[in-house]
Write a protein that holds these residues in place. Structure first.
Motif, mmCIF file in Angstrom:
data_model
loop_
_atom_site.group_PDB
_atom_site.id
_atom_site.type_symbol
_atom_site.label_atom_id
_atom_site.label_comp_id
_atom_site.label_asym_id
_atom_site.label_seq_id
_atom_site.Cartn_x
_atom_site.Cartn_y
_atom_site.Cartn_z
ATOM 1 N N ASP A 1 3.091 20.377 20.972
ATOM 2 C CA ASP A 1 2.385 20.832 19.770
ATOM 3 C C ASP A 1 1.704 19.659 19.078
ATOM 4 O O ASP A 1 2.320 18.603 18.854
ATOM 5 C CB ASP A 1 3.361 21.448 18.764
ATOM 6 N N ILE A 2 0.436 19.827 18.693
ATOM 7 C CA ILE A 2 -0.286 18.797 17.946
ATOM 8 C C ILE A 2 -0.043 19.036 16.460
ATOM 9 O O ILE A 2 -0.381 20.090 15.913
ATOM 10 C CB ILE A 2 -1.795 18.830 18.274
ATOM 11 N N LEU A 3 0.554 18.037 15.791
ATOM 12 C CA LEU A 3 0.982 18.190 14.412
ATOM 13 C C LEU A 3 0.021 17.567 13.408
ATOM 14 O O LEU A 3 0.058 17.915 12.223
ATOM 15 C CB LEU A 3 2.376 17.570 14.235
ATOM 16 N N SER A 4 -0.852 16.642 13.872
ATOM 17 C CA SER A 4 -1.744 15.978 12.927
ATOM 18 C C SER A 4 -2.972 15.433 13.637
ATOM 19 O O SER A 4 -2.884 14.971 14.781
ATOM 20 C CB SER A 4 -1.000 14.829 12.225
ATOM 21 N N VAL A 5 -4.131 15.517 12.954
ATOM 22 C CA VAL A 5 -5.379 14.916 13.447
ATOM 23 C C VAL A 5 -6.053 14.178 12.293
ATOM 24 O O VAL A 5 -5.935 14.581 11.135
ATOM 25 C CB VAL A 5 -6.350 15.964 14.034
ATOM 26 N N SER A 6 -6.763 13.078 12.635
ATOM 27 C CA SER A 6 -7.433 12.289 11.599
ATOM 28 C C SER A 6 -8.604 11.527 12.203
ATOM 29 O O SER A 6 -8.459 10.899 13.258
ATOM 30 C CB SER A 6 -6.451 11.306 10.963
ATOM 31 N N ALA B 1 -12.268 18.830 12.805
ATOM 32 C CA ALA B 1 -11.295 18.780 13.897
ATOM 33 C C ALA B 1 -10.054 19.549 13.482
ATOM 34 O O ALA B 1 -9.600 19.453 12.335
ATOM 35 C CB ALA B 1 -10.938 17.337 14.231
ATOM 36 N N THR B 2 -9.493 20.303 14.394
ATOM 37 C CA THR B 2 -8.278 21.072 14.115
ATOM 38 C C THR B 2 -7.276 20.854 15.238
ATOM 39 O O THR B 2 -7.622 20.911 16.415
ATOM 40 C CB THR B 2 -8.584 22.582 13.992
ATOM 41 N N GLY B 3 -6.019 20.596 14.850
ATOM 42 C CA GLY B 3 -4.953 20.391 15.825
ATOM 43 C C GLY B 3 -3.973 21.542 15.788
ATOM 44 O O GLY B 3 -3.607 22.009 14.702
ATOM 45 N N SER B 4 -3.522 21.979 16.939
ATOM 46 C CA SER B 4 -2.760 23.218 17.013
ATOM 47 C C SER B 4 -1.508 23.084 17.879
ATOM 48 O O SER B 4 -1.412 22.202 18.736
ATOM 49 C CB SER B 4 -3.654 24.328 17.582
ATOM 50 N N SER B 5 -0.596 24.021 17.650
ATOM 51 C CA SER B 5 0.592 24.112 18.503
ATOM 52 C C SER B 5 0.262 24.658 19.890
ATOM 53 O O SER B 5 1.142 24.702 20.762
ATOM 54 C CB SER B 5 1.649 25.001 17.842
ATOM 55 N N ASP B 6 -0.999 25.073 20.109
ATOM 56 C CA ASP B 6 -1.395 25.478 21.457
ATOM 57 C C ASP B 6 -1.730 24.270 22.331
ATOM 58 O O ASP B 6 -2.241 24.409 23.435
ATOM 59 C CB ASP B 6 -2.549 26.494 21.423
ATOM 60 N N LYS B 7 -1.447 23.041 21.766
ATOM 61 C CA LYS B 7 -1.578 21.768 22.489
ATOM 62 C C LYS B 7 -3.021 21.315 22.658
ATOM 63 O O LYS B 7 -3.316 20.432 23.467
ATOM 64 C CB LYS B 7 -0.870 21.829 23.848
ATOM 65 N N LEU C 1 -11.008 9.840 16.972
ATOM 66 C CA LEU C 1 -10.083 10.814 16.412
ATOM 67 C C LEU C 1 -8.683 10.462 16.886
ATOM 68 O O LEU C 1 -8.470 10.209 18.075
ATOM 69 C CB LEU C 1 -10.431 12.230 16.877
ATOM 70 N N ALA C 2 -7.740 10.425 15.947
ATOM 71 C CA ALA C 2 -6.333 10.220 16.301
ATOM 72 C C ALA C 2 -5.615 11.550 16.221
ATOM 73 O O ALA C 2 -5.856 12.359 15.313
ATOM 74 C CB ALA C 2 -5.690 9.217 15.361
ATOM 75 N N SER C 3 -4.707 11.776 17.134
ATOM 76 C CA SER C 3 -3.921 13.014 17.138
ATOM 77 C C SER C 3 -2.484 12.695 17.500
ATOM 78 O O SER C 3 -2.223 11.844 18.357
ATOM 79 C CB SER C 3 -4.511 14.031 18.126
ATOM 80 N N GLY C 4 -1.569 13.359 16.818
ATOM 81 C CA GLY C 4 -0.157 13.143 17.087
ATOM 82 C C GLY C 4 0.520 14.435 17.487
ATOM 83 O O GLY C 4 0.264 15.487 16.885
ATOM 84 N N ASP C 5 1.389 14.351 18.503
ATOM 85 C CA ASP C 5 2.121 15.536 18.921
ATOM 86 C C ASP C 5 3.623 15.260 18.872
ATOM 87 O O ASP C 5 4.068 14.295 18.248
ATOM 88 C CB ASP C 5 1.669 16.020 20.301
ATOM 89 N N ARG C 6 4.389 16.087 19.498
ATOM 90 C CA ARG C 6 5.845 15.952 19.427
ATOM 91 C C ARG C 6 6.367 14.802 20.281
ATOM 92 O O ARG C 6 7.559 14.520 20.273
ATOM 93 C CB ARG C 6 6.511 17.264 19.845
ATOM 94 N N GLU C 7 5.455 14.095 20.993
ATOM 95 C CA GLU C 7 5.909 12.997 21.828
ATOM 96 C C GLU C 7 5.095 11.723 21.669
ATOM 97 O O GLU C 7 5.613 10.630 21.771
ATOM 98 C CB GLU C 7 5.875 13.415 23.307
ATOM 99 N N GLU C 8 3.794 11.852 21.380
ATOM 100 C CA GLU C 8 2.936 10.679 21.454
ATOM 101 C C GLU C 8 1.737 10.797 20.534
ATOM 102 O O GLU C 8 1.489 11.849 19.930
ATOM 103 C CB GLU C 8 2.450 10.488 22.897
ATOM 104 N N VAL D 1 5.686 13.138 16.184
ATOM 105 C CA VAL D 1 4.743 12.421 15.328
ATOM 106 C C VAL D 1 4.129 13.456 14.389
ATOM 107 O O VAL D 1 3.313 14.274 14.791
ATOM 108 C CB VAL D 1 3.650 11.716 16.151
ATOM 109 N N ARG D 2 4.537 13.429 13.122
ATOM 110 C CA ARG D 2 4.199 14.489 12.177
ATOM 111 C C ARG D 2 2.925 14.205 11.387
ATOM 112 O O ARG D 2 2.338 15.112 10.799
ATOM 113 C CB ARG D 2 5.374 14.715 11.222
ATOM 114 N N SER D 3 2.493 12.936 11.335
ATOM 115 C CA SER D 3 1.322 12.594 10.536
ATOM 116 C C SER D 3 0.648 11.356 11.092
ATOM 117 O O SER D 3 1.322 10.407 11.515
ATOM 118 C CB SER D 3 1.746 12.355 9.078
ATOM 119 N N VAL D 4 -0.683 11.358 11.112
ATOM 120 C CA VAL D 4 -1.472 10.183 11.521
ATOM 121 C C VAL D 4 -2.550 9.935 10.481
ATOM 122 O O VAL D 4 -3.114 10.878 9.913
ATOM 123 C CB VAL D 4 -2.111 10.364 12.918
#
Length: 632
Positions: free
Chosen positions: A468-473, A440-446, A481-488, A513-516
């Protein structure tokens, strides 16, 4: 049964080596309390030879390294500054070393004994340049605050305050007779000062951009300056007249230096080259090539035979024969900002991703550098091992071009296996599924992309984030899969990869949200945020369990211990914290990095925590008394 020791004992430093000894292993020199090993020596900011040429001082992001110039061996590491050391200077008799830093202070050290002598305070906030007077009694310093200060070396008392520049002072240099001080500034000028009175004698204008470096010739008659306008200027000190302009460089000229007899000039540039010049004629003598990135600092040995240079994203020191222009030696081990770290599943290897596009693999037991994976087109934002440890995935961005690639590497050979493309903006996070079949890859392309690891085939794009998606796990069972962006934070149901159904959205953080990270049992989700907090959530219901507070700046990374009882967090405040997951209690702060902590990772045996920082190092911390304690 495993349990937490709630009575926290001070960690024993497993190996502290006095600064005035010859250590066998630089990885254990002057470690912060609680750390047991360091890999990477930090970035090279400035280099200078000792007056007798036997030692080379290197101002780095973690302290000041002293090298034996004959053997290349690390002799000492002076630590104490809380931020990057930007400048160093030996006293004329070679007995005192001065170091200036981002952290507002100048420190003086006894070179013979390694003893810390005193701290000079007053600048705010950054000291860019320091220089001893020829008699060694006065130290000049130039700073961000547009001023120059003169200090009494014996007492640490400030003697004089020189004002006149309208921008930061990048470089200061005493004339050989000690009567005049030259200063170069971002205001595009060089100024000459009377040391005894503090009076401004002259202003030299001619550069069209920032003056980055100034230096007097040994006879004091000529001054040289290097600038961001790509030029080098030679000036008549007595008249202030511009004598000659040297224009061969195609990038900023960061450093200029006369050889001891004043006949040859060296210059280091953003164009990755060093150039040697004949001072009397301005003739270009040699171009020294070998650095692959900008050359920030150059220094001649006192015997004039050797030139030292620091460059390659501030990671390499090279020695050159002045007569031949040939490279003689390289001092390695210095490293640029560490943006991500990850242990291999067996705990024997650590991968680190760096700002300078490099991925490094390290032997955890010895600290030995195993190999460098090269070929990334941008800074390495994320690294992750496959569950079998055979493959490494990396996400890197291409800077201003605003697109990214994902690369897969063979860990055993360092071979590049394939590149996954499709995201249209930075890739900030990569994560393998527990079975190793999906990435899984998270990107600033949302968007989040799911990839077949074996074939590199794109399986699906998950859409729904608006930032922007800053973290995936992945959860431990691989179904969520959990994903964190600049709001949620979003949770995705991956029972069926083809559908990628959105389960729920978790809200509560008030900033990025910088890390999950999922706990090992999959029941708890931890999230670190720019709001300076960590939140724990019930992964099944999305219920907020508790908020962990203690960091004073953004939380960049969170990671659970393998037993799930401890959470580690790394922050922009340069610290790491260990937390009791059950109670939310802060167990211990770990301090010692001199830059932002970008990534934290527990070893599989739970005894070690690895932390990567913008100071260019990875520190290994002994956390065995906090986690993984087996009760009788």
């Amino acid at each position: 049964m495993k349990n937490i020791r709630y009575m926290i004992l001070l960690l024993c430093v497993t190996s502290i080596i006095p600064v005035n000894t010859y250590p066998n292993d630089y990885t254990t020199m002057n470690l912060p309390e609680g750390a047991k090993k360091r890999v990477g020596k930090g970035q090279v900011n400035k280099i200078t030879y000792s007056p007798d040429g036997s030692q080379l001082a290197v101002a780095s992001s973690i302290g000041t390294w002293i090298y034996d110039t004959q053997s290349g061996e690390e002799l000492y590491l002076f630590t104490g500054h809380t931020r990057d050391v930007l400048s160093v200077s030996f006293s004329p008799d070679g007995q005192i070393l001065a170091s200036g830093s981002y952290g507002r202070t100048i420190r003086l050290w006894d070179v013979t004994t390694g003893e810390y002598l005193r701290t000079l305070t007053g600048h705010s906030p950054t000291t860019f340049s320091i220089s001893f007077s020829p008699d060694g009694q006065t130290l000049a310093s130039g700073s961000w605050e547009e001023t120059i200060r003169l200090w009494d070396v014996a007492t640490g008392k400030q003697l004089r305050f020189l004002r006149g520049h309208t921008e930061s002072v990048n470089s200061v240099s005493f004339s050989p007779d000690g009567k005049t001080l030259a200063s170069g500034s971002w205001d595009d000028t060089i100024r000459l000062w009377d040391v005894a009175t503090g009076e401004q004698l002259d202003t030299l204008t001619g550069h069209s951009r920032d003056v980055l470096s100034v230096s007097f010739s040994p006879d004091g008659k000529t001054l040289v300056s290097g600038s961001r306008d790509f030029t080098i200027c030679l000036w008549d000190v007595a008249t202030g007249k511009l004598l000659r302009t040297l224009t061969e460089h195609t990038g900023d000229v960061y450093s200029v230096s006369f050889n001891p007899n004043g006949q040859i000039l060296a210059s280091g540039s953003y164009d990755n080259t060093i150039r040697l010049w004949h001072v009397a004629t301005g003739e270009h003598l040699h171009t020294l090539t070998g650095h692959t990135f900008p050359v920030r600092s150059v220094s001649f040995s006192p015997d004039m035979r050797t030139l030292a240079s620091g460059g390659d994203w501030n990671t390499t020191i090279r020695l050159w024969g002045v007569a031949t222009g040939k490279q003689l030696d390289t001092f390695t081990g210095h490293t640029h900002d560490v943006l991500s770290v990850s242990f291999s599943p067996d705990g024997q290897t650590l991968a680190s991703g760096h700002l300078n596009r490099i991925i490094s693999l390290w032997d955890v037991a010895t600290g030995e550098h195993l190999r460098t994976l090269k070929g990334n087109p941008g800074k390495v934002e994320s690294v992750s091992f496959s569950p079998d440890g055979q493959t490494l995935a990396t996400g890197s961005d291409h800077g201003a071009l605003r697109f990214s690639t994902i690369s897969l590497w063979d860990v055993a050979t360092g071979e590049h296996l394939r590149t996954l493309t499709g995201h249209t903006d930075y890739v900030n996070s990569v994560s393998f599924s527990p079975d190793g079949q999906t990435l899984a890859t998270g990107s600033s392309d949302k968007t989040i992309s799911l990839w077949d690891v074996a074939t590199g085939k794109h399986l699906r794009t998950l859409k729904g984030h608006t930032e922007d998606i800053l973290s995936v796990s992945f959860s431990p069972d691989g179904m969520t899969l959990a994903s964190g962006d600049r709001e949620e934070i979003r949770l995705w149901n991956l029972w069926n990869v083809a559908t990628g159904k959105h389960l729920r959205t978790l809200k509560g953080h008030t900033d990025d949200v910088r890390s999950v990270s999922f706990s090992p049992d999959g029941q708890t989700l931890a999230t670190g945020s720019s709001d300076k907090t960590i939140r724990l959530w019930d992964a099944a219901t999305g219920k907020h369990l508790r908020t962990l507070k203690g960091h004073t700046d953004y939380v960049n990374s969170v990671s659970f211990s393998p037993d799930g009882q401890i959470l580690a967090s790394g922050s922009v405040d340069d610290t790491i914290s260990l937390w009791d997951v059950a109670t939310g209690e802060q167990l211990r702060p770990l301090t010692g990095h001199t830059g932002r902590v970008e990534s934290v990772s527990f070893s599989p045996d739970e005894k070690t925590l690895a932390t990567g920082s913008t100071d260019g190092t990875v520190l290994f911390w002994d956390v065995s008394d906090v986690v993984g304690v087996t009760q009788p």
